[in-house]
Scaffold this motif. Structure first.
Motif, PDB file in Angstrom:
ATOM      1  N   SER A 136     -69.594  35.697  60.990  1.00  0.00           N
ATOM      2  CA  SER A 136     -69.009  36.974  60.580  1.00  0.00           C
ATOM      3  C   SER A 136     -67.768  36.802  59.712  1.00  0.00           C
ATOM      4  O   SER A 136     -67.369  37.737  59.017  1.00  0.00           O
ATOM      5  CB  SER A 136     -68.661  37.805  61.822  1.00  0.00           C
ATOM      6  N   HIS A 137     -67.172  35.614  59.706  1.00  0.00           N
ATOM      7  CA  HIS A 137     -65.978  35.344  58.902  1.00  0.00           C
ATOM      8  C   HIS A 137     -66.337  34.912  57.486  1.00  0.00           C
ATOM      9  O   HIS A 137     -65.459  34.814  56.629  1.00  0.00           O
ATOM     10  CB  HIS A 137     -65.189  34.209  59.553  1.00  0.00           C
ATOM     11  N   ASP A 138     -67.602  34.629  57.233  1.00  0.00           N
ATOM     12  CA  ASP A 138     -68.030  33.973  55.998  1.00  0.00           C
ATOM     13  C   ASP A 138     -68.442  35.015  54.959  1.00  0.00           C
ATOM     14  O   ASP A 138     -69.447  35.713  55.119  1.00  0.00           O
ATOM     15  CB  ASP A 138     -69.197  33.029  56.298  1.00  0.00           C
ATOM     16  N   GLN A 140     -69.798  34.570  52.186  1.00  0.00           N
ATOM     17  CA  GLN A 140     -71.002  34.209  51.436  1.00  0.00           C
ATOM     18  C   GLN A 140     -72.245  34.937  51.939  1.00  0.00           C
ATOM     19  O   GLN A 140     -73.171  35.198  51.163  1.00  0.00           O
ATOM     20  CB  GLN A 140     -71.229  32.699  51.510  1.00  0.00           C
ATOM     21  N   MET A 141     -72.297  35.253  53.227  1.00  0.00           N
ATOM     22  CA  MET A 141     -73.482  35.912  53.768  1.00  0.00           C
ATOM     23  C   MET A 141     -73.670  37.307  53.147  1.00  0.00           C
ATOM     24  O   MET A 141     -74.729  37.592  52.574  1.00  0.00           O
ATOM     25  CB  MET A 141     -73.407  35.994  55.295  1.00  0.00           C
ATOM     26  N   PRO A 142     -72.676  38.217  53.221  1.00  0.00           N
ATOM     27  CA  PRO A 142     -72.857  39.514  52.546  1.00  0.00           C
ATOM     28  C   PRO A 142     -72.890  39.384  51.024  1.00  0.00           C
ATOM     29  O   PRO A 142     -73.502  40.224  50.343  1.00  0.00           O
ATOM     30  CB  PRO A 142     -71.643  40.332  53.016  1.00  0.00           C
ATOM     31  N   PHE A 143     -72.260  38.355  50.485  1.00  0.00           N
ATOM     32  CA  PHE A 143     -72.277  38.139  49.037  1.00  0.00           C
ATOM     33  C   PHE A 143     -73.712  37.937  48.550  1.00  0.00           C
ATOM     34  O   PHE A 143     -74.173  38.592  47.605  1.00  0.00           O
ATOM     35  CB  PHE A 143     -71.406  36.933  48.699  1.00  0.00           C
ATOM     36  N   PHE A 144     -74.453  37.016  49.202  1.00  0.00           N
ATOM     37  CA  PHE A 144     -75.821  36.745  48.775  1.00  0.00           C
ATOM     38  C   PHE A 144     -76.763  37.892  49.137  1.00  0.00           C
ATOM     39  O   PHE A 144     -77.719  38.163  48.401  1.00  0.00           O
ATOM     40  CB  PHE A 144     -76.307  35.432  49.385  1.00  0.00           C
ATOM     41  N   LEU A 145     -76.493  38.564  50.237  1.00  0.00           N
ATOM     42  CA  LEU A 145     -77.284  39.755  50.554  1.00  0.00           C
ATOM     43  C   LEU A 145     -77.092  40.831  49.494  1.00  0.00           C
ATOM     44  O   LEU A 145     -78.051  41.499  49.077  1.00  0.00           O
ATOM     45  CB  LEU A 145     -76.869  40.301  51.923  1.00  0.00           C
ATOM     46  N   GLY A 146     -75.856  40.987  49.046  1.00  0.00           N
ATOM     47  CA  GLY A 146     -75.585  41.951  47.991  1.00  0.00           C
ATOM     48  C   GLY A 146     -76.324  41.614  46.715  1.00  0.00           C
ATOM     49  O   GLY A 146     -76.913  42.492  46.064  1.00  0.00           O
ATOM     50  N   PHE A 147     -76.327  40.351  46.364  1.00  0.00           N
ATOM     51  CA  PHE A 147     -77.033  39.947  45.146  1.00  0.00           C
ATOM     52  C   PHE A 147     -78.539  40.180  45.270  1.00  0.00           C
ATOM     53  O   PHE A 147     -79.177  40.657  44.329  1.00  0.00           O
ATOM     54  CB  PHE A 147     -76.765  38.480  44.842  1.00  0.00           C
ATOM     55  N   ASN A 148     -79.106  39.827  46.422  1.00  0.00           N
ATOM     56  CA  ASN A 148     -80.543  40.019  46.599  1.00  0.00           C
ATOM     57  C   ASN A 148     -80.931  41.489  46.460  1.00  0.00           C
ATOM     58  O   ASN A 148     -81.950  41.821  45.843  1.00  0.00           O
ATOM     59  CB  ASN A 148     -80.982  39.493  47.967  1.00  0.00           C
ATOM     60  N   HIS A 149     -80.124  42.388  47.036  1.00  0.00           N
ATOM     61  CA  HIS A 149     -80.418  43.820  46.905  1.00  0.00           C
ATOM     62  C   HIS A 149     -80.242  44.286  45.468  1.00  0.00           C
ATOM     63  O   HIS A 149     -81.031  45.095  44.963  1.00  0.00           O
ATOM     64  CB  HIS A 149     -79.519  44.632  47.841  1.00  0.00           C
ATOM     65  N   LEU A 169     -63.475  39.936  53.388  1.00  0.00           N
ATOM     66  CA  LEU A 169     -63.445  38.799  54.296  1.00  0.00           C
ATOM     67  C   LEU A 169     -62.499  37.713  53.777  1.00  0.00           C
ATOM     68  O   LEU A 169     -62.243  37.625  52.573  1.00  0.00           O
ATOM     69  CB  LEU A 169     -64.853  38.232  54.476  1.00  0.00           C
ATOM     70  N   PRO A 170     -61.976  36.868  54.683  1.00  0.00           N
ATOM     71  CA  PRO A 170     -61.020  35.830  54.269  1.00  0.00           C
ATOM     72  C   PRO A 170     -61.617  34.867  53.242  1.00  0.00           C
ATOM     73  O   PRO A 170     -62.812  34.553  53.285  1.00  0.00           O
ATOM     74  CB  PRO A 170     -60.710  35.096  55.589  1.00  0.00           C
ATOM     75  N   PRO A 177     -64.373  42.629  44.222  1.00  0.00           N
ATOM     76  CA  PRO A 177     -64.293  44.098  44.131  1.00  0.00           C
ATOM     77  C   PRO A 177     -64.682  44.630  42.750  1.00  0.00           C
ATOM     78  O   PRO A 177     -65.419  45.625  42.645  1.00  0.00           O
ATOM     79  CB  PRO A 177     -62.820  44.377  44.449  1.00  0.00           C
ATOM     80  N   ASN A 178     -64.224  43.968  41.698  1.00  0.00           N
ATOM     81  CA  ASN A 178     -64.577  44.412  40.344  1.00  0.00           C
ATOM     82  C   ASN A 178     -66.066  44.232  40.079  1.00  0.00           C
ATOM     83  O   ASN A 178     -66.699  45.062  39.413  1.00  0.00           O
ATOM     84  CB  ASN A 178     -63.766  43.640  39.305  1.00  0.00           C
ATOM     85  N   LEU A 179     -66.624  43.123  40.593  1.00  0.00           N
ATOM     86  CA  LEU A 179     -68.050  42.879  40.397  1.00  0.00           C
ATOM     87  C   LEU A 179     -68.869  43.953  41.106  1.00  0.00           C
ATOM     88  O   LEU A 179     -69.855  44.455  40.557  1.00  0.00           O
ATOM     89  CB  LEU A 179     -68.423  41.493  40.920  1.00  0.00           C
ATOM     90  N   ALA A 180     -68.468  44.321  42.316  1.00  0.00           N
ATOM     91  CA  ALA A 180     -69.189  45.364  43.051  1.00  0.00           C
ATOM     92  C   ALA A 180     -69.165  46.678  42.287  1.00  0.00           C
ATOM     93  O   ALA A 180     -70.180  47.378  42.178  1.00  0.00           O
ATOM     94  CB  ALA A 180     -68.572  45.536  44.440  1.00  0.00           C
TER      95      ALA A 180
END
Length: 292
Positions: A136-138, A140-149, A169-170, A177-180
């Protein structure tokens, strides 16, 4: 001694030819065997835990190495992976992350392989969702999920939400934020996919996967170069070019970059660029036996 040397010298080419012929025959038999070889069965992780006892981390490392070697062997010998092969990899990665759910490497290996190589987006997302739960601290997990979607599923709103979650996340990159915001506004853009691949390359240690990602990154960079030329053409001419040749004739490109997959570039409506290769490496066709 000299009389014995000459026959040996004359015999060497014959021995070399016999060795080469035997080697080729053995290799062909191996290829035929691999074509019919099943990927194998992965025990459910609840049973593997019993066998591993207190060495679950060691077992997870072993299973991941076995899976990577399985994939690497197929790629090295230019053998296409079957549907059963891919399901074996999915099951193996699932078992690895059940044994050690905080182990980063299987998540990175899985998101690289299952999306870009196999097109198994749902399976990759399930793996990443498990990663989000246990890491949950990482970021990269939501980062790659975001890219896949965003990139594969074209669900821009969900992709942007995952990226914003990653940005909170840390140790997450400052550009998130700008990329999102950019993705949620512009939708699918080749330039943004380049950012994701560059980030993925930083996390990928496997040489075979790195080579595959670097080729795809180069293809996307060249597609992006053409798309930028198309945008400049539209700004100056007030219309989109009908053919890529117009970009060369107008000086918007000095030369047409090659697709590293060997395809031809095609301009799509809206200024997008498509390659006839679809950024896929075609396997070498099997030669007839009398030509091998």
């Amino acid at each position: 001694m000299r009389r014995l040397a000459w026959p040996l010298i004359l015999l060497l080419p014959l021995l070399a030819g016999i060795h080469f012929f035997a080697h080729e025959q053995a290799w062909e038999q191996r290829r035929e065997y691999r074509r019919t070889l099943d990927a194998g069965y992965v025990l459910p992780s609840r049973f593997i835990r019993v066998f591993a006892l207190e060495h679950k981390g060691v077992m997870a490392n072993y299973l991941l190495l076995k899976t990577m070697n399985f994939y690497g062997d197929r790629v090295m010998h230019q053998e296409q992976l079957s549907e059963e092969d891919w399901h074996y990899i999915v099951s193996s990665l699932d078992a690895v992350t059940d044994l050690d759910p905080r182990f980063l490497d299987p998540y990175i290996f899985g998101v690289t392989l299952l999306t870009w190589e196999a097109g198994m987006i749902e399976e990759a997302n399930r793996l990443l969702e498990k990663g989000m739960e246990h890491r949950s601290h990482d970021w990269q997990m939501p980062f790659f999920l975001g890219f896949n979607h965003f990139y594969f599923l074209q669900d821009f709103a969900t992709g942007a939400e995952y990226l914003m979650q990653a940005s909170r996340l840390p140790e997450s990159p400052n550009f998130l934020p700008n990329l999102a915001a950019r993705l949620s506004y512009y939708g699918q853009r080749t330039g943004s996919a380049i950012v994701f691949l560059q980030t993925l390359l930083l996390q990928t240690a496997d040489e075979g996967l790195r080579a595959s990602l670097e080729r795809r990154l180069l293809a996307l960079q060249r597609a992006d170069l053409i798309e930028q030329a198309v945008a400049r053409f539209k700004d100056e001419q007030g219309r989109l070019p009908e053919k890529a040749q117009e970009l060369l004739e107008g000086g918007y490109l000095e030369e047409m970059p090659e697709d590293p997959y060997g395809g031809q570039w095609v301009l799509l409506p809206g200024g997008r660029v498509f390659s006839t290769s679809r950024f896929v490496v075609e396997p070498e066709p099997d030669l007839p036996q009398d030509l091998e």
